[in-house]
Design a protein around this motif. Structure first.
Motif, mmCIF file in Angstrom:
data_model
loop_
_atom_site.group_PDB
_atom_site.id
_atom_site.type_symbol
_atom_site.label_atom_id
_atom_site.label_comp_id
_atom_site.label_asym_id
_atom_site.label_seq_id
_atom_site.Cartn_x
_atom_site.Cartn_y
_atom_site.Cartn_z
ATOM 1 N N ILE A 245 0.866 -1.231 0.051
ATOM 2 C CA ILE A 245 -0.064 -0.063 0.088
ATOM 3 C C ILE A 245 0.892 1.037 -0.093
ATOM 4 C CG2 ILE A 245 -1.605 1.261 1.362
ATOM 5 C CD1 ILE A 245 -3.294 -1.061 1.958
ATOM 6 N N ASN A 246 2.104 1.130 0.827
ATOM 7 C CA ASN A 246 2.619 2.436 1.065
ATOM 8 C C ASN A 246 3.416 2.558 -0.170
ATOM 9 O OD1 ASN A 246 3.803 5.161 2.247
ATOM 10 N ND2 ASN A 246 5.611 3.746 2.164
ATOM 11 N N LEU A 247 4.185 1.639 -1.033
ATOM 12 C CA LEU A 247 4.686 1.692 -2.387
ATOM 13 C C LEU A 247 3.914 2.273 -3.361
ATOM 14 C CD1 LEU A 247 7.049 -1.249 -2.059
ATOM 15 C CD2 LEU A 247 7.694 0.999 -1.492
ATOM 16 N N GLU A 249 0.859 3.538 -3.049
ATOM 17 C CA GLU A 249 0.540 4.970 -2.827
ATOM 18 C C GLU A 249 1.677 6.281 -3.246
ATOM 19 O OE1 GLU A 249 -0.492 5.525 1.383
ATOM 20 O OE2 GLU A 249 -2.761 5.479 1.001
ATOM 21 N N ASN A 250 2.890 5.829 -2.949
ATOM 22 C CA ASN A 250 3.958 6.681 -3.141
ATOM 23 C C ASN A 250 3.766 6.820 -4.969
ATOM 24 O OD1 ASN A 250 4.876 7.179 -0.505
ATOM 25 N ND2 ASN A 250 6.727 5.881 -0.660
ATOM 26 N N ALA A 251 3.912 5.427 -5.441
ATOM 27 C CA ALA A 251 3.913 5.677 -6.752
ATOM 28 C C ALA A 251 2.837 6.542 -7.555
ATOM 29 C CB ALA A 251 3.870 4.225 -7.453
ATOM 30 N N ILE A 252 1.623 6.666 -6.662
ATOM 31 C CA ILE A 252 0.571 7.412 -7.182
ATOM 32 C C ILE A 252 0.836 8.816 -6.859
ATOM 33 C CG2 ILE A 252 -1.858 8.175 -6.926
ATOM 34 C CD1 ILE A 252 -2.350 4.864 -6.081
ATOM 35 N N LYS A 253 1.480 9.140 -5.601
ATOM 36 C CA LYS A 253 1.660 10.428 -4.991
ATOM 37 C C LYS A 253 2.664 11.221 -6.052
ATOM 38 C CE LYS A 253 2.148 9.786 -0.443
ATOM 39 N NZ LYS A 253 2.077 10.013 0.917
ATOM 40 N N TYR A 254 3.682 10.419 -6.219
ATOM 41 C CA TYR A 254 4.906 11.187 -6.689
ATOM 42 C C TYR A 254 5.105 10.551 -8.478
ATOM 43 C CZ TYR A 254 5.980 11.448 -2.086
ATOM 44 O OH TYR A 254 5.445 11.860 -0.590
ATOM 45 N N GLY A 255 3.806 9.889 -8.780
ATOM 46 C CA GLY A 255 3.890 9.235 -10.165
ATOM 47 C C GLY A 255 2.999 10.642 -11.168
ATOM 48 N N THR A 277 7.043 -0.284 -9.762
ATOM 49 C CA THR A 277 7.650 0.654 -10.800
ATOM 50 C C THR A 277 6.617 2.079 -11.202
ATOM 51 O OG1 THR A 277 9.319 -0.906 -11.849
ATOM 52 C CG2 THR A 277 8.960 0.865 -12.822
ATOM 53 N N ASP A 278 7.189 3.163 -11.050
ATOM 54 C CA ASP A 278 6.321 4.007 -11.822
ATOM 55 C C ASP A 278 6.887 4.851 -12.581
ATOM 56 O OD1 ASP A 278 7.512 6.529 -10.478
ATOM 57 O OD2 ASP A 278 6.889 5.551 -8.663
ATOM 58 N N ASP A 279 6.488 5.707 -13.547
ATOM 59 C CA ASP A 279 7.100 6.686 -14.395
ATOM 60 C C ASP A 279 7.196 8.144 -13.904
ATOM 61 O OD1 ASP A 279 4.520 6.942 -14.794
ATOM 62 O OD2 ASP A 279 4.633 6.395 -16.907
ATOM 63 N N ARG A 297 11.705 13.187 3.707
ATOM 64 C CA ARG A 297 10.927 13.541 2.490
ATOM 65 C C ARG A 297 12.094 14.486 1.722
ATOM 66 N NH1 ARG A 297 5.751 15.859 5.288
ATOM 67 N NH2 ARG A 297 7.578 16.925 6.310
ATOM 68 N N THR A 298 11.947 14.190 0.175
ATOM 69 C CA THR A 298 12.407 15.115 -0.742
ATOM 70 C C THR A 298 11.856 16.383 -0.500
ATOM 71 O OG1 THR A 298 11.161 14.542 -2.561
ATOM 72 C CG2 THR A 298 13.120 13.079 -2.403
ATOM 73 N N ASP A 299 12.713 17.427 -1.214
ATOM 74 C CA ASP A 299 11.880 18.769 -1.086
ATOM 75 C C ASP A 299 10.502 18.778 -1.915
ATOM 76 O OD1 ASP A 299 14.436 19.523 -0.054
ATOM 77 O OD2 ASP A 299 15.281 20.197 -1.791
ATOM 78 N N GLY A 310 6.540 10.927 5.843
ATOM 79 C CA GLY A 310 7.762 10.337 5.770
ATOM 80 C C GLY A 310 8.247 9.219 6.410
ATOM 81 N N LEU A 311 7.108 8.722 6.994
ATOM 82 C CA LEU A 311 7.388 7.350 7.916
ATOM 83 C C LEU A 311 7.054 6.082 7.059
ATOM 84 C CD1 LEU A 311 5.790 8.341 11.424
ATOM 85 C CD2 LEU A 311 8.158 7.737 10.957
ATOM 86 N N GLY A 312 6.278 6.392 5.741
ATOM 87 C CA GLY A 312 5.858 4.828 5.101
ATOM 88 C C GLY A 312 6.906 4.046 4.781
ATOM 89 N N LEU A 313 8.226 4.605 4.289
ATOM 90 C CA LEU A 313 9.277 3.837 3.588
ATOM 91 C C LEU A 313 10.110 3.342 4.825
ATOM 92 C CD1 LEU A 313 10.648 5.525 0.540
ATOM 93 C CD2 LEU A 313 9.289 3.450 0.662
ATOM 94 N N ALA A 314 10.324 3.783 5.752
ATOM 95 C CA ALA A 314 10.888 3.441 7.260
ATOM 96 C C ALA A 314 9.873 2.259 7.796
ATOM 97 C CB ALA A 314 10.905 4.657 8.381
#
Ligand SMILES: Nc1ncnc2c1ncn2[C@@H]1O[C@H](COP(=O)(O)OP(=O)(O)OP(=O)(O)O)[C@@H](O)[C@H]1O
Ligand SMILES: [Mg+2]
Length: 348
Positions: A245-247, A249-255, A277-279, A297-299, A310-314
């Motif tokens: 779910i976190n991976l 969700e991240n792929a959606i958010k930063y995709g 994998t996202d693009d 978190r990145t900028d 920023g806890l998801g990946l941890a």
């Protein structure tokens, strides 16, 4: 002849007694004493001085070193140590004792460094924590204050402000449950409930659970070509669901809007590798080593305010490592990101 590095009570006593013997002999010969008397007197003096100096030096060093040893071991001396202090230590040269004390000092230095690092880590963690709590808490306070001050009379503002206050409350609750999760994982209290299951099914479940978010960005999600054949893995299904779910969700958010998310599943030696994998925007190389750190978190994640705490990946890393497996990332800014983690293949 006598290197200062190997000075011992024995060598000090030998030198002192030899010097005294020589001086005594020269003096008695000069005083006209017969050489027989000089020899007997010189030998007696030499032996006397030898034993006296040896005894006194040993006693002195022993008393000083005993203190140091007691101090560096920071304990009451045990029977074995007492034997060591009484019998072994006096036989050691000062250089050997010095060497041991240096080793002890080295050990303490390393311990101090670890403590200092932990302290810095703790400080940073608390700073991050208070910052993460402050943001939503102040936002809620702001919305409620404005509503109390009269905005609640205006329906269009009231609804928007209540919704915003609700969103921030959700953010606070997510943060608390993530923290709770990470604390449990770190203290090793979270028991894993292993079972065999088809990883493909779980990935489809996760795509479905996130359907609304996926659709809102018009993203296409699928299993990579060639990876469709179902593979069974042996893991804690609910915990792995959380990772996926976190991976995703991240792929959606930063995709990208109208982008693509692909899941790859590969058999490796005894393990199964799962990749999401996202693009999307990708992650700059300098951020990659820190990406699994708590609160990192990145900028982009910060400035657009689309990122969470920023806890998801941890949490993902903890879960995967609790399974005895590993998680890694590859990314190129502007091209996309791939997160991959391994799992045990099914148990017969
Ligand atoms: N697929 C991705 N593409 C680009 N950047 C990513 C991707 N996944 C994670 N990141 C970067 O890594 C940071 C950490 O991700 P993580 O999942 O730990 O936190 P988050 O998504 O911001 O918040 P949370 O998961 O706690 O709600 C993100 O803020 C983002 O900057
Ligand atoms: Mg996340």
């Amino acid at each position: 002849m006598f290197e200062s590095g190997h000075t011992s009570p024995l060598s000090i006593a030998t030198i002192t007694s030899l010097i005294s013997g020589v001086f005594f002999s020269l003096f008695s010969l000069a005083m006209g004493l017969s050489w027989e008397l000089t020899l007997i007197g010189g030998s007696i003096l030499l032996l006397l001085i030898f034993f006296l100096v040896k005894y006194l030096v040993e006693k002195f060093i022993h008393s000083k070193i005993k203190l140091i040893y007691k101090f560096i071991h920071q304990t009451k001396v045990s029977k074995r140590e007492e034997f060591f202090l009484k019998n072994v230590l006096p036989q050691q040269s000062i250089a050997e004792v010095g060497e041991e004390v240096l080793q002890w000092a080295d050990q303490r230095k390393t311990e101090m460094e670890v403590l200092e690092r932990n302290e810095a880590f703790r400080k940073e963690f608390l700073q991050n924590l208070s910052h993460e709590f402050k943001t939503p808490a102040f936002a809620i306070q702001g919305y409620l204050e404005t509503l109390i001050a009269g905005a609640s009379e205006r329906p269009e503002i009231r609804t928007r402000f209540l919704e915003n206050a609700f969103k921030n409350t959700e953010r606070l609750i997510n943060l608390i449950s993530d923290l709770d999760e990470i604390t449990k994982l770190e203290s090793g209290k979270l028991a894993l409930h292993y079972q065999n299951f088809i990883i493909h099914d779980l990935i489809f479940d996760v795509f479905e659970a996130l359907q609304l978010k996926i659709e809102s960005k018009h993203i296409r999600c699928n299993i990579k070509k060639g990876c469709e054949q179902p593979i069974s893995v042996y893991a804690d299904k609910e915990k792995i669901r959380q990772v996926l779910i976190n991976l995703v969700e991240n792929a959606i958010k930063y995709g990208n809007q109208e982008g693509k998310i692909e899941a790859g599943i590969y058999r490796t030696d005894g393990n199964v590798l799962i990749e999401i994998t996202d693009d999307g925007i990708g992650i700059a190389e300098e951020h990659l080593p820190r990406i699994f750190e708590r609160f990192f978190r990145t900028d982009y994640g910060r400035s657009r305010n689309i990122g969470g705490s920023g806890l998801g990946l941890a949490i993902c890393k903890h879960i995967v490592e609790a399974h005895g497996q590993f998680i890694q990332v590859r990314s190129k800014p502007g091209v996309g990101t791939t997160f991959g983690f391994t799992l045990n293949k099914n148990k017969e």
